[in-house]
Write a protein that holds these residues in place. Structure first.
Motif, PDB file in Angstrom:
ATOM      1  N   LEU A   1     104.625 -33.640  48.632  1.00 41.21           N
ATOM      2  CA  LEU A   1     103.299 -33.729  49.227  1.00 41.21           C
ATOM      3  C   LEU A   1     102.951 -35.139  49.709  1.00 41.21           C
ATOM      4  CD1 LEU A   1     100.538 -32.489  49.870  1.00 41.21           C
ATOM      5  CD2 LEU A   1      99.881 -32.907  47.490  1.00 41.21           C
TER       6      LEU A   1
ATOM      7  N   VAL B   1      91.598 -36.728  50.837  1.00 39.63           N
ATOM      8  CA  VAL B   1      92.051 -35.464  51.425  1.00 39.63           C
ATOM      9  C   VAL B   1      91.648 -34.285  50.548  1.00 39.63           C
ATOM     10  CG1 VAL B   1      94.034 -34.195  52.308  1.00 39.63           C
ATOM     11  CG2 VAL B   1      94.014 -36.687  52.403  1.00 39.63           C
ATOM     12  N   ARG B   2      91.043 -33.292  51.185  1.00 37.82           N
ATOM     13  CA  ARG B   2      90.654 -32.061  50.498  1.00 37.82           C
ATOM     14  C   ARG B   2      91.596 -30.949  50.944  1.00 37.82           C
ATOM     15  NH1 ARG B   2      84.524 -32.710  49.046  1.00 37.82           N
ATOM     16  NH2 ARG B   2      84.196 -34.865  49.660  1.00 37.82           N
ATOM     17  N   LEU B   3      92.190 -30.285  49.979  1.00 42.84           N
ATOM     18  CA  LEU B   3      93.225 -29.306  50.277  1.00 42.84           C
ATOM     19  C   LEU B   3      92.851 -27.929  49.760  1.00 42.84           C
ATOM     20  CD1 LEU B   3      96.305 -31.470  49.212  1.00 42.84           C
ATOM     21  CD2 LEU B   3      95.559 -31.028  51.547  1.00 42.84           C
TER      22      LEU B   3
ATOM     23  N   PRO C   1      90.622 -26.654  60.350  1.00 45.23           N
ATOM     24  CA  PRO C   1      91.717 -26.618  59.374  1.00 45.23           C
ATOM     25  C   PRO C   1      92.551 -25.360  59.432  1.00 45.23           C
ATOM     26  CG  PRO C   1      89.589 -26.283  58.297  1.00 45.23           C
ATOM     27  CD  PRO C   1      89.302 -26.694  59.718  1.00 45.23           C
TER      28      PRO C   1
ATOM     29  N   LEU D   1      99.564 -25.614  51.573  1.00 53.48           N
ATOM     30  CA  LEU D   1      98.377 -26.454  51.407  1.00 53.48           C
ATOM     31  C   LEU D   1      97.776 -26.741  52.776  1.00 53.48           C
ATOM     32  CD1 LEU D   1      99.588 -29.004  48.705  1.00 53.48           C
ATOM     33  CD2 LEU D   1      98.205 -26.963  48.399  1.00 53.48           C
ATOM     34  N   ILE D   2      96.472 -26.542  52.900  1.00 52.42           N
ATOM     35  CA  ILE D   2      95.772 -26.708  54.176  1.00 52.42           C
ATOM     36  C   ILE D   2      94.776 -27.855  54.048  1.00 52.42           C
ATOM     37  CG2 ILE D   2      94.350 -25.560  55.922  1.00 52.42           C
ATOM     38  CD1 ILE D   2      95.273 -22.880  54.579  1.00 52.42           C
ATOM     39  N   PRO D   3      94.874 -28.896  54.905  1.00 51.28           N
ATOM     40  CA  PRO D   3      93.913 -30.009  54.832  1.00 51.28           C
ATOM     41  C   PRO D   3      92.564 -29.599  55.423  1.00 51.28           C
ATOM     42  CG  PRO D   3      95.478 -30.397  56.601  1.00 51.28           C
ATOM     43  CD  PRO D   3      95.916 -29.134  55.917  1.00 51.28           C
ATOM     44  N   TYR D   4      91.529 -29.543  54.588  1.00 48.73           N
ATOM     45  CA  TYR D   4      90.200 -29.118  55.030  1.00 48.73           C
ATOM     46  C   TYR D   4      89.441 -30.225  55.768  1.00 48.73           C
ATOM     47  CZ  TYR D   4      90.252 -24.726  52.394  1.00 48.73           C
ATOM     48  OH  TYR D   4      90.534 -23.459  51.944  1.00 48.73           O
TER      49      TYR D   4
ATOM     50  N   VAL E   1      94.671 -24.162  48.902  1.00 50.61           N
ATOM     51  CA  VAL E   1      96.002 -23.639  48.589  1.00 50.61           C
ATOM     52  C   VAL E   1      96.032 -22.130  48.826  1.00 50.61           C
ATOM     53  CG1 VAL E   1      95.449 -23.327  46.142  1.00 50.61           C
ATOM     54  CG2 VAL E   1      97.833 -23.559  46.831  1.00 50.61           C
TER      55      VAL E   1
ATOM     56  N   LEU F   1     101.024 -36.349  53.258  1.00 55.22           N
ATOM     57  CA  LEU F   1      99.672 -36.903  53.314  1.00 55.22           C
ATOM     58  C   LEU F   1      99.679 -38.245  54.033  1.00 55.22           C
ATOM     59  CD1 LEU F   1      98.334 -36.104  49.726  1.00 55.22           C
ATOM     60  CD2 LEU F   1      97.886 -34.875  51.845  1.00 55.22           C
TER      61      LEU F   1
ATOM     62  N   SER G   1     100.268 -26.057  58.341  1.00 52.91           N
ATOM     63  CA  SER G   1     100.221 -26.513  56.949  1.00 52.91           C
ATOM     64  C   SER G   1     101.049 -27.784  56.813  1.00 52.91           C
ATOM     65  CB  SER G   1     100.782 -25.438  56.032  1.00 52.91           C
ATOM     66  OG  SER G   1     102.130 -25.180  56.346  1.00 52.91           O
TER      67      SER G   1
END
Length: 374
Positions: free
Chosen positions: A269, A325-327, A359, A351-354, A329, A273, A364
């Motif tokens: 990950l 970063v807000r993710l 998004p 994992l999707i970055p919000y 799942v 990022l 992904s």
């Protein structure tokens, strides 16, 4: 352009802003090749939806919308992308900004700091060998006087087709043989799929293979990395074939230990990022939820949800920095071969970055696959 300043004018009813909108629409439709619709650059559409001239005008003059913040180079509406020096590079004229792609992958010094000669490089640059190798590949024309492709850009396009259409490795190598014979003398095509993959591997982010128990008990990692059998169920770490089983059904000691029974493919990950913040455009979008989002009480984005606000109140220190970063799942299993008579299945963990404006329309950034067999 002289009317660039109005994009940042917060007063959308002002004569200057309205005049700027009309100037933009005139420019965009002059470069639309006769189309009656263009991509709408308002905050909500974000150059993802096409509308008529009147609809785009309404969106851009709506006090709740206006122009997408940061969209000052109209690359979706006819303006040519340029380098930091303001000049259009040869690769942009070809239609591929490979220099930009390479620079987005690596956070390194300017392109001017390149190899001095064969095998020699600037000692102040450091050990970014992969970067300079890709730069060198991108400076090579596919063949003498080629006007459309560099070696790197052509192989990236060809490799993309292979992935899209499921070409085998052998068929790809055979195609390279044919193309080398067909193209003019002096072409620099690789000789095989292996050479191609090795050449462009620096553009992507790889994954790590971790052996797993066939019954999903443990991963052969950390303290279990050298184990030969599962510490929970006792199952062998390795595949066994008919040759590995004696007449009495017991495994022999000569089984092939280079074939694990199950493999987890882990896409780390952290580097993914970091990659989000290597591009100036993407890093700006990663702060959009805080700096560019229209916050009028309507639910358009995860940042408008009660869950997001609850998270902010629970972790105020984290929420203070919009770069955090807000993710989200997601995970589900599927059979990649569409044949339910076989046991092979894959479980991607995505994992999707919000943080991003859209998004759910983005790719992904990481996932791990858990196949029933390798």
């Amino acid at each position: 352009m002289e009317y660039r300043g109005w994009i940042r004018d917060p007063t959308k009813e002002s004569p200057e802003y309205i005049r700027g909108v009309n100037e933009f629409l005139k420019f965009a439709f002059q470069n639309s090749e006769g189309s009656r619709k263009i991509m709408c650059p308002c905050i909500k559409c974000a150059n993802l939806q096409s509308h008529s001239r009147s609809s785009v005008y309404e969106h851009l003059t709506d006090p709740r919308r206006g122009f997408l913040r940061g969209y000052t180079k109209w690359t979706f509406h006819g303006e040519e992308p340029t380098t930091s020096s303001g000049t259009t590079e040869q690769h942009l004229e070809m239609g591929h900004d490979m220099d930009g792609l390479i620079r987005d992958v690596f956070t390194i010094p300017p392109l001017e700091e390149r190899f001095f000669g064969e095998g020699e490089r600037n000692p102040e640059v450091g050990e970014n060998v992969k970067f300079y190798k890709l730069v060198k590949e991108n400076e090579q024309l596919l063949y003498p006087n080629c006007k459309n492709y560099s070696k790197l850009s052509f192989m990236v396009h060809l490799y993309h087709l292979k992935c899209l259409h499921g070409w085998s490795d052998k068929s790809f190598s055979m195609l390279l043989d044919l193309l080398r014979d067909a193209l003019p003398e002096g072409n620099v095509l690789p000789k095989s799929y292996y050479e191609t993959k090795k050449m462009i591997s620096g553009l992507g982010l790889g994954y790590e293979k971790i052996h797993a128990c066939p019954n999903d008990c443990i991963l052969y990692w950390d303290k279990h990395i050298n184990d030969q059998r599962c510490s929970k169920c006792g199952t062998s770490r390795w595949k066994t074939t008919n040759q590995d089983v004696q007449a009495n059904g017991k495994e022999t000691s000569e089984k092939k230990k280079n074939l694990p029974a199950k493999i987890l493919r882990w896409f780390p990950l952290k580097p993914r990022l970091q990659r989000l913040f290597m591009s100036s455009k993407v890093s700006e979008s990663m702060r959009w939820h805080h700096e560019g989002r229209l916050n009028d009480g309507s639910l358009r984005h995860p940042a408008d949800s009660l869950a997001w606000k609850e998270f902010n109140s629970r972790y105020p220190t984290f929420s203070l920095d919009p770069r955090n970063v807000r993710l989200g799942v997601a995970s589900d299993g599927f059979n990649p071969f569409k044949t339910m008579s076989i046991t092979h299945s894959t479980w991607p963990v995505i994992l999707i970055p919000y943080n991003l404006p859209h998004p759910f329309k983005t790719m992904s950034i990481t996932h791990s696959t858990w196949p029933e067999s390798n």
